[in-house]
Design a protein around this motif. Sequence first.
Motif, mmCIF file in Angstrom:
data_model
loop_
_atom_site.group_PDB
_atom_site.id
_atom_site.type_symbol
_atom_site.label_atom_id
_atom_site.label_comp_id
_atom_site.label_asym_id
_atom_site.label_seq_id
_atom_site.Cartn_x
_atom_site.Cartn_y
_atom_site.Cartn_z
ATOM 1 N N SER A 77 0.809 -1.222 0.000
ATOM 2 C CA SER A 77 0.000 0.000 0.000
ATOM 3 C C SER A 77 0.840 1.270 0.000
ATOM 4 O O SER A 77 0.290 2.370 -0.112
ATOM 5 N N GLY A 78 2.155 1.131 0.157
ATOM 6 C CA GLY A 78 3.022 2.307 0.224
ATOM 7 C C GLY A 78 3.129 2.900 1.615
ATOM 8 O O GLY A 78 3.615 4.017 1.774
ATOM 9 N N ALA A 79 2.721 2.149 2.628
ATOM 10 C CA ALA A 79 2.686 2.681 3.995
ATOM 11 C C ALA A 79 4.059 3.091 4.495
ATOM 12 O O ALA A 79 4.223 4.163 5.102
ATOM 13 N N VAL A 80 5.072 2.249 4.275
ATOM 14 C CA VAL A 80 6.413 2.551 4.779
ATOM 15 C C VAL A 80 6.969 3.798 4.105
ATOM 16 O O VAL A 80 7.483 4.713 4.758
ATOM 17 N N GLY A 81 6.871 3.852 2.791
ATOM 18 C CA GLY A 81 7.367 5.015 2.078
ATOM 19 C C GLY A 81 6.652 6.287 2.456
ATOM 20 O O GLY A 81 7.279 7.338 2.637
ATOM 21 N N ALA A 82 5.337 6.206 2.612
ATOM 22 C CA ALA A 82 4.560 7.389 2.994
ATOM 23 C C ALA A 82 4.962 7.877 4.377
ATOM 24 O O ALA A 82 5.105 9.086 4.601
ATOM 25 N N ALA A 83 5.150 6.947 5.315
ATOM 26 C CA ALA A 83 5.542 7.340 6.670
ATOM 27 C C ALA A 83 6.926 7.983 6.680
ATOM 28 O O ALA A 83 7.156 8.984 7.373
ATOM 29 N N LEU A 84 7.849 7.441 5.901
ATOM 30 C CA LEU A 84 9.190 8.012 5.832
ATOM 31 C C LEU A 84 9.167 9.398 5.199
ATOM 32 O O LEU A 84 9.802 10.337 5.697
ATOM 33 N N ALA A 85 8.441 9.535 4.095
ATOM 34 C CA ALA A 85 8.383 10.826 3.408
ATOM 35 C C ALA A 85 7.739 11.890 4.277
ATOM 36 O O ALA A 85 8.191 13.039 4.322
ATOM 37 N N ALA A 86 6.684 11.515 4.996
ATOM 38 C CA ALA A 86 5.998 12.481 5.853
ATOM 39 C C ALA A 86 6.907 12.948 6.985
ATOM 40 O O ALA A 86 6.896 14.124 7.364
ATOM 41 N N ALA A 87 7.705 12.034 7.532
ATOM 42 C CA ALA A 87 8.580 12.384 8.650
ATOM 43 C C ALA A 87 9.803 13.173 8.199
ATOM 44 O O ALA A 87 10.238 14.104 8.894
ATOM 45 N N LEU A 88 10.356 12.812 7.046
ATOM 46 C CA LEU A 88 11.579 13.453 6.580
ATOM 47 C C LEU A 88 11.305 14.790 5.905
ATOM 48 O O LEU A 88 12.058 15.735 6.061
ATOM 49 N N GLY A 89 10.230 14.854 5.124
ATOM 50 C CA GLY A 89 9.879 16.077 4.421
ATOM 51 C C GLY A 89 10.839 16.378 3.282
ATOM 52 O O GLY A 89 12.053 16.329 3.448
ATOM 53 N N GLY A 90 10.308 16.661 2.104
ATOM 54 C CA GLY A 90 11.117 17.102 0.978
ATOM 55 C C GLY A 90 12.037 16.057 0.384
ATOM 56 O O GLY A 90 13.018 16.396 -0.286
ATOM 57 N N VAL A 91 11.757 14.758 0.602
ATOM 58 C CA VAL A 91 12.614 13.714 0.044
ATOM 59 C C VAL A 91 12.111 13.290 -1.331
ATOM 60 O O VAL A 91 10.940 13.502 -1.686
ATOM 61 N N ASP A 92 13.018 12.696 -2.105
ATOM 62 C CA ASP A 92 12.630 12.028 -3.342
ATOM 63 C C ASP A 92 12.229 10.607 -2.967
ATOM 64 O O ASP A 92 13.074 9.815 -2.541
ATOM 65 N N VAL A 110 0.978 7.592 -1.808
ATOM 66 C CA VAL A 110 2.325 8.118 -2.003
ATOM 67 C C VAL A 110 2.357 9.380 -2.856
ATOM 68 O O VAL A 110 3.134 10.307 -2.588
ATOM 69 N N GLU A 111 1.516 9.437 -3.874
ATOM 70 C CA GLU A 111 1.622 10.561 -4.810
ATOM 71 C C GLU A 111 1.238 11.889 -4.173
ATOM 72 O O GLU A 111 1.757 12.942 -4.573
ATOM 73 N N SER A 112 0.391 11.859 -3.154
ATOM 74 C CA SER A 112 0.034 13.101 -2.468
ATOM 75 C C SER A 112 1.220 13.687 -1.708
ATOM 76 O O SER A 112 1.222 14.868 -1.354
ATOM 77 N N GLY A 114 4.228 13.624 -3.070
ATOM 78 C CA GLY A 114 5.217 13.901 -4.103
ATOM 79 C C GLY A 114 6.010 12.692 -4.535
ATOM 80 O O GLY A 114 7.002 12.817 -5.271
ATOM 81 N N GLY A 115 5.612 11.504 -4.091
ATOM 82 C CA GLY A 115 6.347 10.289 -4.428
ATOM 83 C C GLY A 115 5.959 9.717 -5.775
ATOM 84 O O GLY A 115 4.969 10.124 -6.394
ATOM 85 N N HIS A 116 6.754 8.755 -6.222
ATOM 86 C CA HIS A 116 6.546 8.095 -7.511
ATOM 87 C C HIS A 116 6.403 6.597 -7.274
ATOM 88 O O HIS A 116 7.179 6.011 -6.513
ATOM 89 N N VAL A 117 5.445 5.980 -7.923
ATOM 90 C CA VAL A 117 5.195 4.546 -7.736
ATOM 91 C C VAL A 117 5.396 3.833 -9.073
ATOM 92 O O VAL A 117 4.891 4.277 -10.108
ATOM 93 N N HIS A 118 6.144 2.723 -9.031
ATOM 94 C CA HIS A 118 6.481 1.982 -10.239
ATOM 95 C C HIS A 118 6.083 0.514 -10.071
ATOM 96 O O HIS A 118 6.140 -0.026 -8.971
ATOM 97 N N GLN A 119 5.703 -0.106 -11.171
ATOM 98 C CA GLN A 119 5.365 -1.529 -11.145
ATOM 99 C C GLN A 119 6.472 -2.335 -11.791
ATOM 100 O O GLN A 119 6.978 -1.988 -12.860
ATOM 101 N N GLY A 120 6.879 -3.403 -11.117
ATOM 102 C CA GLY A 120 7.899 -4.274 -11.665
ATOM 103 C C GLY A 120 8.534 -5.124 -10.589
ATOM 104 O O GLY A 120 8.181 -5.038 -9.406
#
Length: 238
Positions: A77-92, A110-112, A114-120
């Motif tokens: 679901s992108g939970a880990v990435g979303a939590a990291l991005a929200a805490a760090l702020g301004g990350v790629d 994730v996209e809200s 500013g993150g990018h999601v890829h399938q593969g």
Amino acid sequence: MILAAADGDPCAVEAMAARRAAGLPLELVVGWAEFGGRRIVVEPGVFVPRRRTEFLVEQALALAPDASVVVDLCCGSGAVGAALAAALGGVDLYAADIDPAAVRCARRNVESLGGHVHQGDLFDALPARLRGRVDILAANVPYVPSDEIALLPAEARDHEPRVALDGGTDGLDVLRRVAARAPAWLAPNGRLLIETSPHQTPGALTALTDAGLHSELAVCEDRPARVVIGTRRVGGGG
């Protein structure tokens, strides 16, 4: 949770209660899971993030508080990435999963930010420009041994995708694949963090060491949770 999600509609409450009584995980009934202080959208057919995995996020933030490039592999679901991005702020932030349903769900979380999601398949899904630049590589890989899937609680066994659970014969197949290729993607002193189980810990640490990473273990007894951490030391790890 059901009453709040139904917004006071008696018919909706009844329908949700019936789905829950039929065995659907509560998070899938209401459409979200709490993770890292955020509401993470979850959908049927997608792995529900576990609260114990918050420990992985906490370890990543403690070890790399100035991270600028974050990758969430096997993102679900992108939970880990979303939590990291929200805490760090301004990350790629980049998230990837092999399952189309997971990718669709992760984009909602994730996209809200500013993150990018890829399938593969693992690193094959990521843009090549990230090689050697990743500060935090979080990989919540499937780690249930194949012959133990049938022993899982029905909520997981019957309602979550096998690809998000099945880690092969000893549960370490995907972990080994991630570890082997991680050094080429990590920045100097970049960290790979993977959740694992107590009996798989020795094999997980060996996989990270064999890949050329400095390996260590973090343990939280309260949740309980175990995270193996591999660091690409400056000047090593390919």
